[in-house]
Motif scaffolding. Structure first.
Motif, PDB file in Angstrom:
ATOM      1  N   LYS A  44      -4.042  28.395  23.492  1.00 16.99           N
ATOM      2  CA  LYS A  44      -4.906  27.529  24.298  1.00 16.99           C
ATOM      3  C   LYS A  44      -5.934  28.424  24.974  1.00 16.99           C
ATOM      4  O   LYS A  44      -5.587  29.196  25.862  1.00 16.99           O
ATOM      5  N   LEU A  45      -7.174  28.343  24.540  1.00 18.89           N
ATOM      6  CA  LEU A  45      -8.217  29.161  25.159  1.00 18.89           C
ATOM      7  C   LEU A  45      -9.083  28.332  26.098  1.00 18.89           C
ATOM      8  O   LEU A  45      -9.328  28.723  27.234  1.00 18.89           O
ATOM      9  N   THR A  46      -9.547  27.186  25.629  1.00 23.28           N
ATOM     10  CA  THR A  46     -10.475  26.397  26.424  1.00 23.28           C
ATOM     11  C   THR A  46      -9.974  24.987  26.717  1.00 23.28           C
ATOM     12  O   THR A  46     -10.619  24.266  27.479  1.00 23.28           O
ATOM     13  N   GLU A  47      -8.862  24.573  26.135  1.00 21.26           N
ATOM     14  CA  GLU A  47      -8.359  23.232  26.359  1.00 21.26           C
ATOM     15  C   GLU A  47      -7.896  23.069  27.806  1.00 21.26           C
ATOM     16  O   GLU A  47      -7.327  23.975  28.384  1.00 21.26           O
ATOM     17  N   ARG A  48      -8.122  21.893  28.359  1.00 20.85           N
ATOM     18  CA  ARG A  48      -7.730  21.617  29.741  1.00 20.85           C
ATOM     19  C   ARG A  48      -6.253  21.300  29.867  1.00 20.85           C
ATOM     20  O   ARG A  48      -5.665  21.513  30.916  1.00 20.85           O
ATOM     21  N   GLU A  49      -5.662  20.743  28.793  1.00 17.30           N
ATOM     22  CA  GLU A  49      -4.268  20.328  28.855  1.00 17.30           C
ATOM     23  C   GLU A  49      -3.694  20.227  27.448  1.00 17.30           C
ATOM     24  O   GLU A  49      -4.430  20.294  26.468  1.00 17.30           O
ATOM     25  N   PHE A  50      -2.383  20.068  27.377  1.00 17.10           N
ATOM     26  CA  PHE A  50      -1.748  19.754  26.107  1.00 17.10           C
ATOM     27  C   PHE A  50      -1.994  18.272  25.858  1.00 17.10           C
ATOM     28  O   PHE A  50      -1.749  17.446  26.732  1.00 17.10           O
ATOM     29  N   GLY A  51      -2.456  17.970  24.664  1.00 18.71           N
ATOM     30  CA  GLY A  51      -2.890  16.612  24.389  1.00 18.71           C
ATOM     31  C   GLY A  51      -1.761  15.608  24.212  1.00 18.71           C
ATOM     32  O   GLY A  51      -0.709  15.924  23.663  1.00 18.71           O
ATOM     33  N   PRO A  52      -2.012  14.382  24.655  1.00 10.82           N
ATOM     34  CA  PRO A  52      -1.085  13.287  24.387  1.00 10.82           C
ATOM     35  C   PRO A  52      -1.356  12.718  23.000  1.00 10.82           C
ATOM     36  O   PRO A  52      -2.356  13.062  22.360  1.00 10.82           O
ATOM     37  N   ALA A  53      -0.476  11.843  22.553  1.00 12.55           N
ATOM     38  CA  ALA A  53      -0.755  11.109  21.317  1.00 12.55           C
ATOM     39  C   ALA A  53      -1.909  10.157  21.612  1.00 12.55           C
ATOM     40  O   ALA A  53      -1.982   9.562  22.678  1.00 12.55           O
ATOM     41  N   SER A  54      -2.801  10.028  20.677  1.00 12.88           N
ATOM     42  CA  SER A  54      -3.953   9.145  20.848  1.00 12.88           C
ATOM     43  C   SER A  54      -3.705   7.852  20.069  1.00 12.88           C
ATOM     44  O   SER A  54      -3.880   7.820  18.854  1.00 12.88           O
ATOM     45  N   GLU A  55      -3.281   6.833  20.793  1.00 13.07           N
ATOM     46  CA  GLU A  55      -2.926   5.557  20.154  1.00 13.07           C
ATOM     47  C   GLU A  55      -4.044   4.536  20.362  1.00 13.07           C
ATOM     48  O   GLU A  55      -3.951   3.653  21.206  1.00 13.07           O
ATOM     49  N   LYS A  56      -5.085   4.647  19.582  1.00 17.65           N
ATOM     50  CA  LYS A  56      -6.218   3.734  19.722  1.00 17.65           C
ATOM     51  C   LYS A  56      -6.042   2.463  18.909  1.00 17.65           C
ATOM     52  O   LYS A  56      -6.627   1.439  19.225  1.00 17.65           O
ATOM     53  N   THR A  57      -5.262   2.549  17.850  1.00 15.71           N
ATOM     54  CA  THR A  57      -5.070   1.382  16.973  1.00 15.71           C
ATOM     55  C   THR A  57      -3.575   1.169  16.719  1.00 15.71           C
ATOM     56  O   THR A  57      -2.751   2.046  16.997  1.00 15.71           O
ATOM     57  N   ASN A  58      -3.258   0.027  16.155  1.00 12.83           N
ATOM     58  CA  ASN A  58      -1.866  -0.240  15.767  1.00 12.83           C
ATOM     59  C   ASN A  58      -1.399   0.743  14.697  1.00 12.83           C
ATOM     60  O   ASN A  58      -0.233   1.120  14.657  1.00 12.83           O
ATOM     61  N   GLU A  59      -2.308   1.160  13.840  1.00 16.62           N
ATOM     62  CA  GLU A  59      -1.980   2.148  12.810  1.00 16.62           C
ATOM     63  C   GLU A  59      -1.612   3.488  13.444  1.00 16.62           C
ATOM     64  O   GLU A  59      -0.668   4.150  13.013  1.00 16.62           O
ATOM     65  N   ASP A  60      -2.365   3.880  14.484  1.00 14.23           N
ATOM     66  CA  ASP A  60      -2.032   5.100  15.225  1.00 14.23           C
ATOM     67  C   ASP A  60      -0.634   4.992  15.826  1.00 14.23           C
ATOM     68  O   ASP A  60       0.167   5.912  15.716  1.00 14.23           O
ATOM     69  N   ARG A  61      -0.347   3.865  16.447  1.00 16.38           N
ATOM     70  CA  ARG A  61       0.960   3.641  17.075  1.00 16.38           C
ATOM     71  C   ARG A  61       2.077   3.768  16.040  1.00 16.38           C
ATOM     72  O   ARG A  61       3.076   4.428  16.271  1.00 16.38           O
ATOM     73  N   ARG A  62       1.882   3.151  14.895  1.00 18.87           N
ATOM     74  CA  ARG A  62       2.879   3.204  13.829  1.00 18.87           C
ATOM     75  C   ARG A  62       3.084   4.636  13.331  1.00 18.87           C
ATOM     76  O   ARG A  62       4.203   5.097  13.163  1.00 18.87           O
ATOM     77  N   LYS A  63       1.985   5.368  13.160  1.00 18.00           N
ATOM     78  CA  LYS A  63       2.046   6.753  12.681  1.00 18.00           C
ATOM     79  C   LYS A  63       2.827   7.643  13.649  1.00 18.00           C
ATOM     80  O   LYS A  63       3.700   8.404  13.237  1.00 18.00           O
ATOM     81  N   TYR A  64       2.526   7.529  14.937  1.00 14.72           N
ATOM     82  CA  TYR A  64       3.229   8.355  15.925  1.00 14.72           C
ATOM     83  C   TYR A  64       4.707   7.974  16.039  1.00 14.72           C
ATOM     84  O   TYR A  64       5.567   8.838  16.165  1.00 14.72           O
ATOM     85  N   ASP A  65       4.991   6.688  15.996  1.00 13.39           N
ATOM     86  CA  ASP A  65       6.389   6.248  16.051  1.00 13.39           C
ATOM     87  C   ASP A  65       7.169   6.750  14.843  1.00 13.39           C
ATOM     88  O   ASP A  65       8.311   7.183  14.961  1.00 13.39           O
ATOM     89  N   GLU A  66       6.528   6.712  13.681  1.00 18.46           N
ATOM     90  CA  GLU A  66       7.173   7.179  12.448  1.00 18.46           C
ATOM     91  C   GLU A  66       7.476   8.683  12.518  1.00 18.46           C
ATOM     92  O   GLU A  66       8.585   9.124  12.206  1.00 18.46           O
TER      93      GLU A  66
END
Length: 177
Positions: A44-66
C-alpha cells in the motif's frame, strides 16, 4: 528478505501474482523461498484504506457472496473470530480478508502487508483484525512499515543500485521525517 524481517533465500518471484485463476485475487508480489512456502506481499503506497467489496449491482452481490462462500470461508473458519466472517463485516474489510485467505492456502505461506507508517488509517483498519486472528495464522502475518524497509535497503549491505532506488522511493512516497 532481511529488510522486511524474513529469512531465507528467494528461489523465484512473480509480480501481480494470482493464486487461483477462478478466484482471481492478485497480490502485488509473491515469492517462494528455497526451503519454505510462498510469501504473498500486499503493498500500500498511496491507497487511503483497504478496500471494501463494491456491490453496485445484484451481479456484484452474487459474485462476492459466491467467492466468500466457495473460497474465503473454508480457509478462514477456525482461524479468526466468527463475527469477522459475517457478511457485512467481511465485505466491509474485503481486501484484508481476501489477502488473509492467501495465507491459509498453505501451512507454510506467509503474508506481508507493506505500508507507510504515516498512513494511520491502514494500520487502524488492519491491526484490530490481525490481533484477533488465531495463532496459527497470526504467526505467519507480517505488517511492515515501508519506511523501515527503505531505510534498511538504503544502508544495510545493499548494492549501490538498490540503495539508489530505495532513496528515490523514499523521496517519492514517504513524508519527510
Amino acid at each position: 528478505m532481511e529488510a522486511i524481517g524474513l529469512t531465507g533465500e528467494v528461489a523465484c518471484w512473480e509480480p501481480e501474482f494470482i493464486h487461483n485463476s477462478r478466484e482471481r485475487t492478485n497480490v502485488d508480489m509473491a515469492w517462494w523461498d528455497v526451503n519454505n512456502g510462498p510469501t504473498y506481499c500486499e503493498v500500500k503506497l498511496t491507497e487511503r484504506e483497504f478496500g471494501p467489496a463494491s456491490e453496485k449491482t445484484n451481479e456484484d452481490r452474487r459474485k462476492y457472496d459466491e467467492k466468500r462462500t466457495e473460497f474465503y470461508l473454508p480457509g478462514l473458519q477456525g482461524k479468526c473470530p466468527d463475527e469477522f466472517l459475517e457478511r457485512n463485516f467481511f465485505l466491509k474489510n474485503y481486501q484484508i480478508f481476501r489477502n488473509l485467505w492467501l495465507a491459509t492456502t498453505s501451512d507454510k505461506a506467509t503474508l506481508v502487508f507493506l505500508m507507510p507508517r504515516a498512513n494511520y488509517r491502514l494500520w487502524d483498519q488492519l491491526n484490530p483484525i490481525v490481533d484477533r486472528l488465531g495463532d496459527s495464522l497470526k504467526s505467519r502475518i507480517r505488517i511492515v512499515a515501508i519506511e523501515d524497509v527503505l531505510k534498511s535497503l538504503a544502508i544495510v549491505h545493499s548494492p549501490a543500485w538498490v540503495s539508489k532506488y530505495a532513496m528515490l522511493l523514499r523521496a517519492k512516497y514517504l513524508l519527510p521525517t
